[in-house]
Design a protein around this motif. Structure first.
Motif, PDB file in Angstrom:
ATOM      1  N   VAL A  57     -43.600 -22.526 -14.429  1.00  0.00           N
ATOM      2  CA  VAL A  57     -43.093 -21.193 -14.773  1.00  0.00           C
ATOM      3  C   VAL A  57     -42.128 -21.338 -15.949  1.00  0.00           C
ATOM      4  N   ALA A  58     -42.388 -20.603 -17.036  1.00  0.00           N
ATOM      5  CA  ALA A  58     -41.540 -20.665 -18.229  1.00  0.00           C
ATOM      6  C   ALA A  58     -40.968 -19.286 -18.527  1.00  0.00           C
ATOM      7  N   HIS A  59     -39.654 -19.201 -18.576  1.00  0.00           N
ATOM      8  CA  HIS A  59     -38.981 -17.924 -18.853  1.00  0.00           C
ATOM      9  C   HIS A  59     -38.112 -18.051 -20.098  1.00  0.00           C
ATOM     10  N   ALA A  60     -38.371 -17.194 -21.083  1.00  0.00           N
ATOM     11  CA  ALA A  60     -37.569 -17.164 -22.306  1.00  0.00           C
ATOM     12  C   ALA A  60     -36.528 -16.057 -22.194  1.00  0.00           C
ATOM     13  N   ASN A  61     -35.262 -16.433 -22.181  1.00  0.00           N
ATOM     14  CA  ASN A  61     -34.169 -15.452 -22.128  1.00  0.00           C
ATOM     15  C   ASN A  61     -33.761 -15.135 -23.564  1.00  0.00           C
ATOM     16  N   HIS A  62     -34.191 -13.963 -24.052  1.00  0.00           N
ATOM     17  CA  HIS A  62     -33.902 -13.587 -25.442  1.00  0.00           C
ATOM     18  C   HIS A  62     -32.433 -13.215 -25.646  1.00  0.00           C
ATOM     19  N   GLN A  63     -31.746 -12.856 -24.553  1.00  0.00           N
ATOM     20  CA  GLN A  63     -30.328 -12.487 -24.587  1.00  0.00           C
ATOM     21  C   GLN A  63     -30.066 -11.220 -25.413  1.00  0.00           C
ATOM     22  N   PHE A  64     -31.041 -10.320 -25.392  1.00  0.00           N
ATOM     23  CA  PHE A  64     -30.854  -9.039 -26.074  1.00  0.00           C
ATOM     24  C   PHE A  64     -29.964  -8.093 -25.261  1.00  0.00           C
ATOM     25  N   ARG A  65     -30.037  -8.218 -23.899  1.00  0.00           N
ATOM     26  CA  ARG A  65     -29.395  -7.207 -23.036  1.00  0.00           C
ATOM     27  C   ARG A  65     -28.304  -7.801 -22.136  1.00  0.00           C
ATOM     28  N   GLY A  66     -27.706  -8.881 -22.600  1.00  0.00           N
ATOM     29  CA  GLY A  66     -26.550  -9.441 -21.911  1.00  0.00           C
ATOM     30  C   GLY A  66     -26.801  -9.792 -20.458  1.00  0.00           C
ATOM     31  N   ALA A  67     -25.993  -9.171 -19.569  1.00  0.00           N
ATOM     32  CA  ALA A  67     -26.057  -9.470 -18.140  1.00  0.00           C
ATOM     33  C   ALA A  67     -27.423  -9.142 -17.556  1.00  0.00           C
ATOM     34  N   GLU A  68     -28.068  -8.103 -18.070  1.00  0.00           N
ATOM     35  CA  GLU A  68     -29.394  -7.732 -17.564  1.00  0.00           C
ATOM     36  C   GLU A  68     -30.411  -8.829 -17.851  1.00  0.00           C
ATOM     37  N   SER A  69     -30.343  -9.412 -19.050  1.00  0.00           N
ATOM     38  CA  SER A  69     -31.240 -10.521 -19.399  1.00  0.00           C
ATOM     39  C   SER A  69     -30.987 -11.724 -18.499  1.00  0.00           C
ATOM     40  N   ASP A  70     -29.708 -12.024 -18.241  1.00  0.00           N
ATOM     41  CA  ASP A  70     -29.370 -13.160 -17.377  1.00  0.00           C
ATOM     42  C   ASP A  70     -29.866 -12.941 -15.950  1.00  0.00           C
ATOM     43  N   ALA A  71     -29.774 -11.675 -15.474  1.00  0.00           N
ATOM     44  CA  ALA A  71     -30.236 -11.361 -14.120  1.00  0.00           C
ATOM     45  C   ALA A  71     -31.744 -11.553 -14.000  1.00  0.00           C
ATOM     46  N   GLU A  72     -32.495 -11.208 -15.047  1.00  0.00           N
ATOM     47  CA  GLU A  72     -33.943 -11.406 -15.036  1.00  0.00           C
ATOM     48  C   GLU A  72     -34.268 -12.893 -14.949  1.00  0.00           C
ATOM     49  N   ALA A  73     -33.524 -13.709 -15.711  1.00  0.00           N
ATOM     50  CA  ALA A  73     -33.752 -15.157 -15.678  1.00  0.00           C
ATOM     51  C   ALA A  73     -33.524 -15.700 -14.268  1.00  0.00           C
ATOM     52  N   GLN A  74     -32.481 -15.217 -13.593  1.00  0.00           N
ATOM     53  CA  GLN A  74     -32.197 -15.666 -12.234  1.00  0.00           C
ATOM     54  C   GLN A  74     -33.277 -15.209 -11.254  1.00  0.00           C
ATOM     55  N   LEU A  75     -33.785 -13.981 -11.455  1.00  0.00           N
ATOM     56  CA  LEU A  75     -34.840 -13.456 -10.589  1.00  0.00           C
ATOM     57  C   LEU A  75     -36.086 -14.352 -10.675  1.00  0.00           C
ATOM     58  N   VAL A  76     -36.487 -14.685 -11.892  1.00  0.00           N
ATOM     59  CA  VAL A  76     -37.674 -15.518 -12.080  1.00  0.00           C
ATOM     60  C   VAL A  76     -37.430 -16.912 -11.503  1.00  0.00           C
ATOM     61  N   ARG A  77     -36.241 -17.475 -11.717  1.00  0.00           N
ATOM     62  CA  ARG A  77     -35.920 -18.794 -11.192  1.00  0.00           C
ATOM     63  C   ARG A  77     -36.038 -18.817  -9.663  1.00  0.00           C
ATOM     64  N   ARG A  78     -35.415 -17.829  -9.015  1.00  0.00           N
ATOM     65  CA  ARG A  78     -35.422 -17.790  -7.546  1.00  0.00           C
ATOM     66  C   ARG A  78     -36.837 -17.626  -6.996  1.00  0.00           C
ATOM     67  N   TYR A  79     -37.643 -16.787  -7.661  1.00  0.00           N
ATOM     68  CA  TYR A  79     -39.003 -16.563  -7.157  1.00  0.00           C
ATOM     69  C   TYR A  79     -39.866 -17.810  -7.357  1.00  0.00           C
ATOM     70  N   ALA A  80     -39.673 -18.493  -8.478  1.00  0.00           N
ATOM     71  CA  ALA A  80     -40.411 -19.742  -8.719  1.00  0.00           C
ATOM     72  C   ALA A  80     -40.044 -20.781  -7.664  1.00  0.00           C
ATOM     73  N   GLU A  81     -38.754 -20.861  -7.337  1.00  0.00           N
ATOM     74  CA  GLU A  81     -38.311 -21.799  -6.304  1.00  0.00           C
ATOM     75  C   GLU A  81     -38.880 -21.432  -4.941  1.00  0.00           C
TER      76      GLU A  81
END
Length: 472
Positions: A57-81
């Motif tokens: 699973v590869a997730h690119a965090n573009h960091q366009f939307r600050g905390a929202e972008s970081d939350a998406e990265a965490q969501l994908v990480r947790r689901y992959a785990e």
């Protein structure tokens, strides 16, 4: 809409056919956190239960939307785990990158995202990259291209699969609608994030999806299906035309240094659809093909190749490339040097001379007895060895060069012979002349031989010279 999960079975069957689902396979799943890519991730995990294969699973965090972008990265990480899958991510820092480079935001994001995805693929020796593009994306893409102006290739929309360097990009969900994917996530408890920028009408795609598509669907409720069908048909037509263009390229185009040469008469015999595509294929070899492939640009080149007058013309087509049309010959490629000068000494022990400046070759053969060239073969010439004065030279033309052509009385300027043979001006300095030890021009390959050292019945030994446009 197909029955529940019928389309999932289709995806699995297609995966086997395409060859990316097997026990030795390693794939990279590009997951943003939205419902489409999260649905794809769930589907892949269920496929791995039936037939294990490696999913990264590869997730690119573009960091366009600050905390929202970081939350998406965490969501994908947790689901992959949760699914027990390998996870890779990178913070791309797009806002600062765009500020530094001035590149368009969407172009820059795609560039950096694929750079990251290719790195992950290389790290895991994966040959396939899977993305979550779906049918609604396809319909929107076709409509956007129609609005902006496009040809048949553009109407084909997003390709189901394509090669990018050593990586094959595959879009398994391309025929599945957004509605079906949302239903799939709901039925299977797949978590996903909603990107707040998806309602920002500043982005063209959002404006098309939120405003234009609903308005047009009032006139055709099945507009999305129509656009997807159009993409399928255009894609098939485009694939066929690409095959024909490649064939025409092999038959009609000759490499010339870093550029290409075309015989105008043969080019004119092609259908105009192939003519345009052939020009595009040549321009695609430039350093910046996107800059070169403008419709007006292609039409300007096409007109210069097709018109009867003027017979000699030159166009600056950008990126350091030129079109040079001289009589029935045309050159497309990097600008040519003003002139080329070369001289090669030929001794009796040599069997070939490679002309480095042009990539051509002249071969030598010493034959016992009488030997003559085949009728009509102007690419070779035979001379009586006893009447040749060595060292022979192969050189470019010089001012005042004269020749005593076989079959004519008196001498003629080499320059005039080039004009009569309609040799392009840019080619004349590169044409090799065979000159004897007395400085007499013996042969101009492809044009004429001189009356010196003719082979007769009394000839004891013959020298045969053969010209090749490429080194053998």
């Amino acid at each position: 809409m197909q029955a529940q999960d019928d389309w999932k079975l289709d995806i699995m069957a297609q995966a086997r056919t395409d060859g990316w689902w097997h026990e030795e396979s390693s794939v990279i799943a590009a997951v943003s956190g939205g419902p489409d890519s999260m649905a794809l991730l769930h589907i892949l995990s269920t496929m791995a239960q039936d037939l294990p294969f490696t999913i990264v699973v590869a997730h690119a965090n573009h960091q366009f939307r600050g905390a929202e972008s970081d939350a998406e990265a965490q969501l994908v990480r947790r689901y992959a785990e949760l699914l027990g899958l390998k996870f890779e991510t990178a913070e791309l820092g797009m806002p600062s990158y765009i500020a530094e480079t001035g590149i368009n935001a969407q172009t820059a994001a795609r560039e950096k995202r694929y750079e990251f995805l290719k790195q992950v693929a290389s790290q895991y020796s994966a040959s396939y990259l899977l993305t979550g593009h779906h049918a609604d994306d396809q319909a929107e893409t076709v409509l956007m291209r129609l609005i902006r102006g496009t040809g048949v290739s553009g109407l084909a929309g997003i390709p189901y699969r394509r090669k990018e360097d050593q990586l094959e990009l595959i879009r398994p969900l391309l025929r599945i609608t957004k509605c079906e994917l949302l239903e799939y996530c709901k039925r299977n408890g797949v978590p996903y994030a909603v990107d707040s920028s998806n309602i920002d009408r500043h982005y063209f795609r959002n404006a098309v999806r939120l405003d234009l598509m609903p308005m047009l669907e009032q006139h055709n409720p099945r507009l999305k299906a129509s656009l997807i069908r159009l993409a399928d048909m255009a894609g098939a037509d485009d694939a066929y035309m690409e095959i024909q263009t490649q064939r025409a390229f092999q038959e009609e185009v000759t490499p010339s240094g870093e550029g290409f040469r075309i015989e105008r008469r043969r080019f004119r015999s092609l259908h105009v659809a192939l003519q345009r595509r052939l020009i595009k294929l040549i321009l695609n070899c430039s350093a910046n093909p996107r800059q070169m492939l403008d419709y007006g640009h292609v039409e300007e080149i096409l007109a210069a190749l097709l018109q009867d007058r003027p017979t000699v013309t030159q166009l600056d087509i950008g990126d350091g490339w030129v079109l040079i049309r001289e009589y029935e010959q045309a050159y497309i490629g990097p600008a040519l040097p003003e002139s080329v000068n070369f001289t090669y000494i030929v001794t009796e022990t040599m069997n070939a001379v490679d002309i480095e400046e042009t990539g051509e070759q002249i071969r030598l053969e010493r034959l016992e007895g009488t030997c003559s060239s085949l009728p009509g073969n102007e690419q070779e010439a035979c001379f009586d060895a006893d009447q040749l004065q060595f060292p022979i030279r192969i050189r470019s033309r010089m001012p005042g060069d004269l020749m005593h052509p076989y079959g004519l009385k008196g001498t003629k300027k080499v320059q005039d012979m080039f004009v009569d043979a309609k040799v392009p001006r840019s080619r004349r300095d590169k044409f090799p002349l065979l000159v004897d030890g007395k400085g007499r021009v013996l042969w101009i390959p492809g044009i004429r031989r001189s009356s010196h050292a003719l082979v007769t019945e009394q000839t004891r030994t013959t020298w045969r010279f053969t010209f090749s446009s490429q080194k053998v």
